[in-house]
Design a protein around this motif. Structure first.
Motif, PDB file in Angstrom:
ATOM      1  N   GLY A   1       6.895  -1.593 -10.826  1.00  0.00           N
ATOM      2  CA  GLY A   1       5.590  -1.792 -10.374  1.00  0.00           C
ATOM      3  C   GLY A   1       5.349  -1.237  -8.671  1.00  0.00           C
ATOM      4  O   GLY A   1       4.577  -0.840  -8.186  1.00  0.00           O
ATOM      5  N   LYS A   2       6.423  -2.064  -8.223  1.00  0.00           N
ATOM      6  CA  LYS A   2       6.656  -2.193  -6.466  1.00  0.00           C
ATOM      7  C   LYS A   2       6.761  -0.360  -6.132  1.00  0.00           C
ATOM      8  O   LYS A   2       6.232   0.059  -5.178  1.00  0.00           O
ATOM      9  CB  LYS A   2       7.386  -2.897  -6.159  1.00  0.00           C
ATOM     10  CG  LYS A   2       7.261  -4.423  -6.059  1.00  0.00           C
ATOM     11  CD  LYS A   2       6.155  -4.847  -5.421  1.00  0.00           C
ATOM     12  CE  LYS A   2       6.061  -6.278  -5.547  1.00  0.00           C
ATOM     13  NZ  LYS A   2       5.164  -6.850  -4.395  1.00  0.00           N
ATOM     14  N   PHE A   3       7.618   0.132  -7.058  1.00  0.00           N
ATOM     15  CA  PHE A   3       8.121   1.616  -6.579  1.00  0.00           C
ATOM     16  C   PHE A   3       6.826   2.537  -6.847  1.00  0.00           C
ATOM     17  O   PHE A   3       6.681   3.060  -5.748  1.00  0.00           O
ATOM     18  CB  PHE A   3       9.494   1.987  -7.534  1.00  0.00           C
ATOM     19  CG  PHE A   3       9.624   3.583  -7.355  1.00  0.00           C
ATOM     20  CD1 PHE A   3      10.033   3.946  -6.449  1.00  0.00           C
ATOM     21  CD2 PHE A   3       9.266   4.266  -8.434  1.00  0.00           C
ATOM     22  CE1 PHE A   3      10.213   5.346  -6.155  1.00  0.00           C
ATOM     23  CE2 PHE A   3       9.311   5.679  -8.509  1.00  0.00           C
ATOM     24  CZ  PHE A   3       9.918   6.311  -7.092  1.00  0.00           C
ATOM     25  N   LEU A   4       6.165   2.427  -7.774  1.00  0.00           N
ATOM     26  CA  LEU A   4       4.775   3.327  -8.009  1.00  0.00           C
ATOM     27  C   LEU A   4       3.689   2.824  -6.605  1.00  0.00           C
ATOM     28  O   LEU A   4       3.523   3.826  -6.232  1.00  0.00           O
ATOM     29  CB  LEU A   4       4.378   3.120  -9.272  1.00  0.00           C
ATOM     30  CG  LEU A   4       5.239   3.772 -10.576  1.00  0.00           C
ATOM     31  CD1 LEU A   4       4.739   3.240 -11.795  1.00  0.00           C
ATOM     32  CD2 LEU A   4       5.412   5.174 -10.189  1.00  0.00           C
ATOM     33  N   LYS A   5       3.805   1.719  -6.439  1.00  0.00           N
ATOM     34  CA  LYS A   5       2.690   1.167  -5.405  1.00  0.00           C
ATOM     35  C   LYS A   5       3.277   1.877  -3.871  1.00  0.00           C
ATOM     36  O   LYS A   5       2.525   2.401  -3.096  1.00  0.00           O
ATOM     37  CB  LYS A   5       2.661  -0.361  -5.441  1.00  0.00           C
ATOM     38  CG  LYS A   5       1.885  -0.751  -4.183  1.00  0.00           C
ATOM     39  CD  LYS A   5       1.718  -2.320  -4.160  1.00  0.00           C
ATOM     40  CE  LYS A   5       2.785  -3.125  -3.781  1.00  0.00           C
ATOM     41  NZ  LYS A   5       2.753  -4.235  -3.734  1.00  0.00           N
ATOM     42  N   MET A   6       4.572   1.711  -3.674  1.00  0.00           N
ATOM     43  CA  MET A   6       5.134   2.269  -2.579  1.00  0.00           C
ATOM     44  C   MET A   6       5.009   3.597  -2.613  1.00  0.00           C
ATOM     45  O   MET A   6       5.101   4.272  -1.291  1.00  0.00           O
ATOM     46  CB  MET A   6       6.610   1.634  -2.117  1.00  0.00           C
ATOM     47  CG  MET A   6       6.652   0.161  -2.213  1.00  0.00           C
ATOM     48  SD  MET A   6       5.483  -0.344  -0.863  1.00  0.00           S
ATOM     49  CE  MET A   6       6.090  -2.539  -1.116  1.00  0.00           C
TER      50      MET A   6
END
Length: 180
Positions: free
Chosen positions: A157-162
């Protein structure tokens, strides 16, 4: 005796998490100098920005800025990995704060939602820029979600948001500078 030892460990971890949050807020300007270290700096800053509880530090702003300087994909990978690791403070606060948090009305509703959707909830809340992810980490810690599964879904989730923020930073840089 064992219950007393567990309670002591939980209180100690909770105090440590609160202390980390206070120190990160106090030294936030000094911490920003880590960005000069490139991807390692992005990774470290992302850990620190996400290690605070409830009070957010602007990690996505750093990701956008670094996406304008470096490859957005690698910035997102570094920032996403750092963010997932930084979110362990919420998980640990939940683990240690079970005595404090359990049986609050708002938490019981949130915990029921987390139990129903599990890893999908962790992924979704990590993907959306919001301060609620700390609550997801706390709930995951309280309900005993396996730490490695919490980290994996947090990372995705964090990777896609970043990735979104890094490419936005690159796009804004190109638009306003006319370079590249």
């Amino acid at each position: 005796m064992k219950r007393d030892k567990n309670l002591f460990v939980r209180i100690l971890v909770l105090v440590l998490v609160i202390l980390i949050t206070i120190l990160l807020i106090r030294y936030r300007n000094e911490i920003r100098s880590l960005s000069s270290l490139g991807f390692i700096g992005v990774f470290l800053l992302s850990i620190l920005a996400n290690a605070t509880i409830i009070i957010p530090l602007p990690g996505v702003i750093l990701t956008s800025a670094m996406g304008a300087i470096f490859s957005p994909f690698w910035v997102a990978l570094s920032a996403g990995a750092g963010a997932a690791i930084g979110e362990l403070t919420g998980y640990l606060a939940g683990f240690s704060g079970q005595v404090v948090i359990e049986h609050k009305d708002w938490y019981d509703r949130f915990n029921a939602w987390m139990r129903k959707y599990g890893f999908a909830a962790v992924f979704l809340l990590a993907l959306i820029p919001n301060p609620l992810f700390d609550l997801a980490g706390i709930a995951a810690g309280v309900m005993g979600m396996k730490i490695w599964k919490f980290l994996v879904w947090s990372f995705f989730g964090k990777f896609l948001k970043m990735l979104l923020f890094a490419y936005t930073g690159e796009s804004l840089f190109v638009y306003f500078s006319g370079l590249r």
